[in-house]
Design an enzyme around this catalytic site. Structure first.
Site, PDB file in Angstrom:
ATOM      1  CB  CYS A  24      -3.343   0.495  -2.334  1.00  0.00           C
ATOM      2  SG  CYS A  24      -3.412   2.228  -2.783  1.00  0.00           S
ATOM      3  CD  GLU A  61       0.591   6.443   5.871  1.00  0.00           C
ATOM      4  OE1 GLU A  61       1.722   6.215   6.316  1.00  0.00           O
ATOM      5  OE2 GLU A  61      -0.146   5.553   5.396  1.00  0.00           O
ATOM      6  CG  ASP A  63      -1.812   1.193   1.349  1.00  0.00           C
ATOM      7  OD1 ASP A  63      -2.352   1.614   0.305  1.00  0.00           O
ATOM      8  OD2 ASP A  63      -1.996   1.747   2.460  1.00  0.00           O
ATOM      9  CB  SER A  64       0.204   4.821  -0.437  1.00  0.00           C
ATOM     10  OG  SER A  64      -0.877   4.881   0.479  1.00  0.00           O
TER      11      SER A  64
HETATM   12  N1  DGL Z   1      -4.937   3.035   1.214  1.00  0.00           N
HETATM   13  C1  DGL Z   1      -5.008   3.431  -0.117  1.00  0.00           C
HETATM   14  C2  DGL Z   1      -6.286   3.146  -0.821  1.00  0.00           C
HETATM   15  O1  DGL Z   1      -6.927   2.162  -0.509  1.00  0.00           O
HETATM   16  C3  DGL Z   1      -4.204   4.623  -0.563  1.00  0.00           C
HETATM   17  C4  DGL Z   1      -4.507   5.926   0.022  1.00  0.00           C
HETATM   18  C5  DGL Z   1      -3.557   6.989  -0.488  1.00  0.00           C
HETATM   19  O2  DGL Z   1      -2.350   6.750  -0.483  1.00  0.00           O
HETATM   20  O3  DGL Z   1      -4.051   8.045  -0.885  1.00  0.00           O
HETATM   21  O4  DGL Z   1      -6.676   3.843  -1.727  1.00  0.00           O
END
Ligand code: DGL
Length: 270
Positions: free
Chosen positions: A78, A156, A15-16
């Site tokens: 993500c 975060e 994920d990010s």
């Molecule tokens: N957790 C992620 C998602 O499901 C990414 C959120 C992000 O980095 O903006 O979209």
């Protein structure tokens, strides 16, 4: 690698940042015998405010890293990266790749008053993939879509983010309350960690839907189909945590806080 070696190889989950830990938890519960590598691309979070090219480039880099270090399957934990890059990753890499997307279909079916809300990142809710996902259900339900910039950033961050997150939730949930949605889709894996706080702001009988558990079941189905399930015992499960953060101690604190246990976090400079 022989097929026995492949079965024992870990599954890469990325994920990010910390959001995909909600998917990691679901996978760990569904497949306790599997070894897992979690990759948080913290230095590039949030993905949700980035361009197609940036999200695709990062998703490709992270996935290649996980495949090159021996992962037998990849879970894109993500919604944003799935919307931007899942097709390309599947074209370019020869491992099973499981993505995640907002649960629009089950939400429309579950909704009694046929008013469904969706929360997601700016990228996800404006993506073509999302538009294609919603289109078939537009006649069956009113779908209220809300981008939530800022939520991921605060999740975060270390320290007490309570007030900032409360203010954002009040703002993003106001349209849902006004539209009297009875079902709400969490279209970003980070938001799963806010589930209770979201529920507390809405009617107690409102149904909140997220998809980490469905992703874990789909992963199990794919591994079973490909004969790639680990035969190790659950007690042996190992989980390795990686991050691209430039401040590893802060990243470790945030991840440990969300997981409710102290973890060891290794830095990756990809
Ligand atoms: N957790 C992620 C998602 O499901 C990414 C959120 C992000 O980095 O903006 O979209």
């Amino acid at each position: 690698m022989n097929s026995q070696g492949m079965c024992a190889a870990p599954i890469g989950v990325f994920d990010s940042g910390v959001g995909g830990l909600s998917v990691l938890n679901a996978i760990s519960a569904e497949l306790p015998q599997e070894h897992l590598v979690y990759f948080a691309d913290t230095a590039y979070a949030p993905y949700g405010d980035r361009s197609d090219t940036e999200i695709i480039n990062r998703s490709l880099k992270v996935t290649e890293y996980l495949v090159n270090t021996g992962c037998k399957a990849i879970v894109i934990a993500c919604n944003t990266a799935t919307a931007a890059a899942v097709r390309l990753l599947r074209e370019q890499l020869d491992v099973p790749i499981i993505g995640i997307e907002p649960g629009i279909k089950p939400a429309v079916h579950l909704s009694v008053n046929k008013r469904v809300g969706v929360l997601g990142t700016r990228y996800t809710v404006t993506s073509d993939k999302f538009k294609r996902l919603v289109e078939p259900y537009k006649q069956q339900a009113e779908i209220i879509i809300q981008a939530c910039p800022g939520l991921v950033e605060h999740l975060e961050m270390p320290g007490d983010q309570h007030q900032a997150i409360s203010a954002l939730l009040d703002r993003f949930l106001a349209p849902m309350i006004e539209a009297e949605v009875d079902t709400l889709v969490l279209g970003c894996t980070h938001y799963s960690f806010l589930r209770d706080r979201i529920q507390a702001r809405l009617a107690s009988n409102l149904v909140i839907l997220d998809t980490p558990a469905a992703v874990a079941r789909e992963l199990k189905r794919r591994l079973t189909e490909l004969d790639l399930l680990s035969v190790d015992t659950p007690i042996d499960q190992s989980i390795q945590y990686l991050s691209t953060s430039t401040n590893m101690e802060l990243a470790r604190q945030v991840m440990s806080g969300l997981l409710g246990k102290n973890i060891k976090l290794n830095q990756v400079t990809e």
